[in-house]
Scaffold this active site. Structure first.
Site, PDB file in Angstrom:
ATOM      1  N   GLY A  11       0.793  -1.161   0.069  1.00  0.00           N
ATOM      2  CA  GLY A  11      -0.058   0.018   0.078  1.00  0.00           C
ATOM      3  C   GLY A  11       0.824   1.387   0.114  1.00  0.00           C
ATOM      4  O   GLY A  11       1.998   1.280   0.906  1.00  0.00           O
ATOM      5  N   ARG A  72       0.658  -4.990  -5.068  1.00  0.00           N
ATOM      6  CA  ARG A  72       0.766  -6.268  -4.015  1.00  0.00           C
ATOM      7  C   ARG A  72       1.136  -7.313  -4.925  1.00  0.00           C
ATOM      8  O   ARG A  72       0.223  -7.439  -5.908  1.00  0.00           O
ATOM      9  CB  ARG A  72      -0.574  -6.359  -3.352  1.00  0.00           C
ATOM     10  CG  ARG A  72      -1.120  -5.187  -2.315  1.00  0.00           C
ATOM     11  CD  ARG A  72      -1.996  -5.365  -1.419  1.00  0.00           C
ATOM     12  NE  ARG A  72      -2.299  -3.948  -0.805  1.00  0.00           N
ATOM     13  CZ  ARG A  72      -1.711  -3.515   0.315  1.00  0.00           C
ATOM     14  NH1 ARG A  72      -0.654  -4.027   0.759  1.00  0.00           N
ATOM     15  NH2 ARG A  72      -2.481  -2.507   0.813  1.00  0.00           N
ATOM     16  N   ASP A 103       4.627  -4.633   5.935  1.00  0.00           N
ATOM     17  CA  ASP A 103       4.941  -5.916   6.423  1.00  0.00           C
ATOM     18  C   ASP A 103       5.470  -6.783   5.310  1.00  0.00           C
ATOM     19  O   ASP A 103       6.230  -7.531   5.147  1.00  0.00           O
ATOM     20  CB  ASP A 103       4.101  -6.590   7.326  1.00  0.00           C
ATOM     21  CG  ASP A 103       2.673  -6.339   7.103  1.00  0.00           C
ATOM     22  OD1 ASP A 103       2.294  -5.834   5.984  1.00  0.00           O
ATOM     23  OD2 ASP A 103       1.718  -6.732   7.848  1.00  0.00           O
ATOM     24  N   THR A 125       4.199   2.641   5.512  1.00  0.00           N
ATOM     25  CA  THR A 125       2.860   2.689   5.825  1.00  0.00           C
ATOM     26  C   THR A 125       2.222   3.427   6.678  1.00  0.00           C
ATOM     27  O   THR A 125       2.687   4.028   7.531  1.00  0.00           O
ATOM     28  CB  THR A 125       2.690   0.919   6.197  1.00  0.00           C
ATOM     29  OG1 THR A 125       1.364   0.867   6.474  1.00  0.00           O
ATOM     30  CG2 THR A 125       3.436   0.802   7.214  1.00  0.00           C
ATOM     31  N   ASP A 127      -0.264   2.454   8.458  1.00  0.00           N
ATOM     32  CA  ASP A 127      -0.786   1.598   9.663  1.00  0.00           C
ATOM     33  C   ASP A 127       0.038   1.818  10.751  1.00  0.00           C
ATOM     34  O   ASP A 127      -0.304   1.457  12.077  1.00  0.00           O
ATOM     35  CB  ASP A 127      -0.662   0.337   9.143  1.00  0.00           C
ATOM     36  CG  ASP A 127      -1.681  -0.210   8.081  1.00  0.00           C
ATOM     37  OD1 ASP A 127      -2.489   0.813   7.772  1.00  0.00           O
ATOM     38  OD2 ASP A 127      -1.720  -1.100   7.320  1.00  0.00           O
ATOM     39  N   ASP A 129       2.560  -0.128  11.623  1.00  0.00           N
ATOM     40  CA  ASP A 129       2.510  -1.506  12.248  1.00  0.00           C
ATOM     41  C   ASP A 129       3.749  -2.349  12.159  1.00  0.00           C
ATOM     42  O   ASP A 129       3.904  -3.710  12.077  1.00  0.00           O
ATOM     43  CB  ASP A 129       1.431  -2.282  11.691  1.00  0.00           C
ATOM     44  CG  ASP A 129       1.493  -2.423  10.157  1.00  0.00           C
ATOM     45  OD1 ASP A 129       2.276  -1.669   9.640  1.00  0.00           O
ATOM     46  OD2 ASP A 129       0.744  -3.389   9.671  1.00  0.00           O
ATOM     47  N   ARG A 171      -5.389  -2.156   9.464  1.00  0.00           N
ATOM     48  CA  ARG A 171      -5.348  -3.373   9.675  1.00  0.00           C
ATOM     49  C   ARG A 171      -5.439  -4.056  10.808  1.00  0.00           C
ATOM     50  O   ARG A 171      -6.626  -4.080  11.345  1.00  0.00           O
ATOM     51  CB  ARG A 171      -4.078  -4.002   8.660  1.00  0.00           C
ATOM     52  CG  ARG A 171      -4.422  -4.985   7.869  1.00  0.00           C
ATOM     53  CD  ARG A 171      -2.933  -5.518   7.128  1.00  0.00           C
ATOM     54  NE  ARG A 171      -2.512  -4.759   6.255  1.00  0.00           N
ATOM     55  CZ  ARG A 171      -2.824  -5.141   5.002  1.00  0.00           C
ATOM     56  NH1 ARG A 171      -3.215  -5.987   4.585  1.00  0.00           N
ATOM     57  NH2 ARG A 171      -2.226  -4.340   4.017  1.00  0.00           N
TER      58      ARG A 171
HETATM   59  O1  F6P Z   1      -1.603  -1.240   4.742  1.00  0.00           O
HETATM   60  C1  F6P Z   1      -2.266  -0.018   4.327  1.00  0.00           C
HETATM   61  C2  F6P Z   1      -3.855  -0.292   4.349  1.00  0.00           C
HETATM   62  O2  F6P Z   1      -4.217   1.096   3.640  1.00  0.00           O
HETATM   63  C3  F6P Z   1      -4.378  -0.848   5.290  1.00  0.00           C
HETATM   64  O3  F6P Z   1      -4.636   0.058   6.385  1.00  0.00           O
HETATM   65  C4  F6P Z   1      -5.608  -1.276   4.605  1.00  0.00           C
HETATM   66  O4  F6P Z   1      -6.146  -2.358   5.257  1.00  0.00           O
HETATM   67  C5  F6P Z   1      -5.080  -1.912   3.259  1.00  0.00           C
HETATM   68  O5  F6P Z   1      -3.880  -1.095   3.177  1.00  0.00           O
HETATM   69  C6  F6P Z   1      -5.952  -1.908   2.232  1.00  0.00           C
HETATM   70  O6  F6P Z   1      -5.431  -2.452   0.971  1.00  0.00           O
HETATM   71  P1  F6P Z   1      -5.826  -2.088  -0.422  1.00  0.00           P
HETATM   72  O7  F6P Z   1      -5.315  -0.730  -0.936  1.00  0.00           O
HETATM   73  O8  F6P Z   1      -4.925  -3.201  -1.272  1.00  0.00           O
HETATM   74  O9  F6P Z   1      -7.183  -2.272  -0.596  1.00  0.00           O
END
Ligand code: F6P
Length: 319
Positions: A11, A72, A103, A125, A127, A129, A171
């Protein structure tokens, strides 16, 4: 080393561009060549690798997202896929990699490290985390974005005597929710680290409403419950009108705040220094206001990001 590669993966987060810029400028300063890998590990596998020069990173420090693109790419878990990626690094004579992401990105860097590639990870990120750092790049910008939304929601929910549920990203980590909640004066804070007791919440709202406190904000991390359905249950049980807002990907965009730009600049430059000093398999962090680096395998396998009970308790005290 003579040439380093840089990529962003997973992300996106505000501050990634500032980090890439710092890597490129520091590397050029030290007489190294730099390549940018497009769309993270996906682009590394597909051999989408471009030379980066000073002019490529001008006018990006203030931009959200990542100009290199990101993706991803779960297939990177396969060793055969990583072998292709490593061959591409060899073709481009890239001696070391700086990877910026969360991560999943670190898992990729760990696997590459175990296959002999010199990697340094930067925590990017919203997050917050990642183990081994107090703050990740993008976290502070996201707090400000959430706060801006919360302030707006407060205007309307106080006018209408309503409760506003705000669903926040993160997350499995409640940091973004907790910090936004403190800054935005939320009445209730619900995070993944603490078991959610809906009955308790409903009773507390009922009590508030009996005491004529019939508006307020509930800050809740994503993936805990269906917030629209929760809003309906609150209305039903307490009689207080309730609306739910899922902030979603708005939280990932926007110009990075000063803190993220400065941290990204420091971390990007530091990563290059680490690689020049001959260390690979490291991840950069900031702890107690000091730049640090840890063994990336150890960070993933043995280190955990500590939940701050004191700061969580503050969300309950200051209501
Ligand atoms: O890891 C960053 C994040 O924005 C999280 O907070 C969220 O759960 C996830 O990515 C959303 O992912 P995507 O952009 O693949 O929908």
């Amino acid at each position: 080393i003579k040439k380093i590669g840089v990529l962003t993966s997973g992300g996106d987060a505000p501050g990634m561009n500032a980090a890439i810029r710092a890597v490129v400028l520091m590397a050029l300063n030290k007489g190294l060549e730099v390549c940018g890998i497009q769309d993270g590990y996906l682009g590394l596998h597909q051999n989408r690798i471009i030379a980066l020069h000073k002019e490529d990173v001008s006018d990006i420090i203030n931009r959200g997202g990542t100009f290199l693109g990101t993706a991803r790419f779960p297939d990177f878990k396969q060793e055969s896929v990583r072998h292709v990626a490593i061959d591409n690094l060899k073709t481009h004579k890239i001696d070391a990699l700086v990877v910026i992401g969360g991560d999943g990105t670190y898992m990729g860097a760990k696997a590459l490290t175990q296959m002999g590639v010199a990697c340094v990870g930067l925590p990017g990120t919203i997050d917050n985390d990642i183990a081994g750092t107090d703050y990740t790049l993008g976290f502070h910008t996201a707090i400000n974005t959430v706060l801006d939304a919360m302030d707006r929601l407060r205007d309307t929910c106080s006018s209408h005597h309503r409760i506003s549920i705000v669903e926040i990203m993160g997350r499995y980590c409640g940091d973004l929710t907790i910090q936004s909640s403190i800054a935005g004066g939320a009445q209730f804070t619900i995070v993944p680290e603490k078991t959610f007791n809906e009955e308790e919440l409903l009773n507390a709202i009922q009590l508030n409403s009996a005491n004529k406190r019939n508006h307020g904000i509930i800050a809740i991390t994503e993936n805990i419950t269906d917030v629209k359905a929760l809003a309906k249950r609150i209305e039903l049980k307490t009689g207080v009108e309730t609306r739910a807002t899922i902030l979603g990907h708005i939280q990932r965009g926007g110009s990075p705040c000063a803190f993220d730009r400065i941290l990204a600049s420091k971390m990007g430059a530091f990563a290059v220094e680490i690689l020049i000093d001959g260390a690979g398999g490291r991840c950069v962090g900031i702890q107690s206001n000091q730049l640090v680096h840890h063994d990336i395998i150890d960070a993933i396998e043995n280190m955990t990001q500590k939940f701050d009970e004191n700061v969580f308790n503050l969300t309950k005290t200051l209501v």
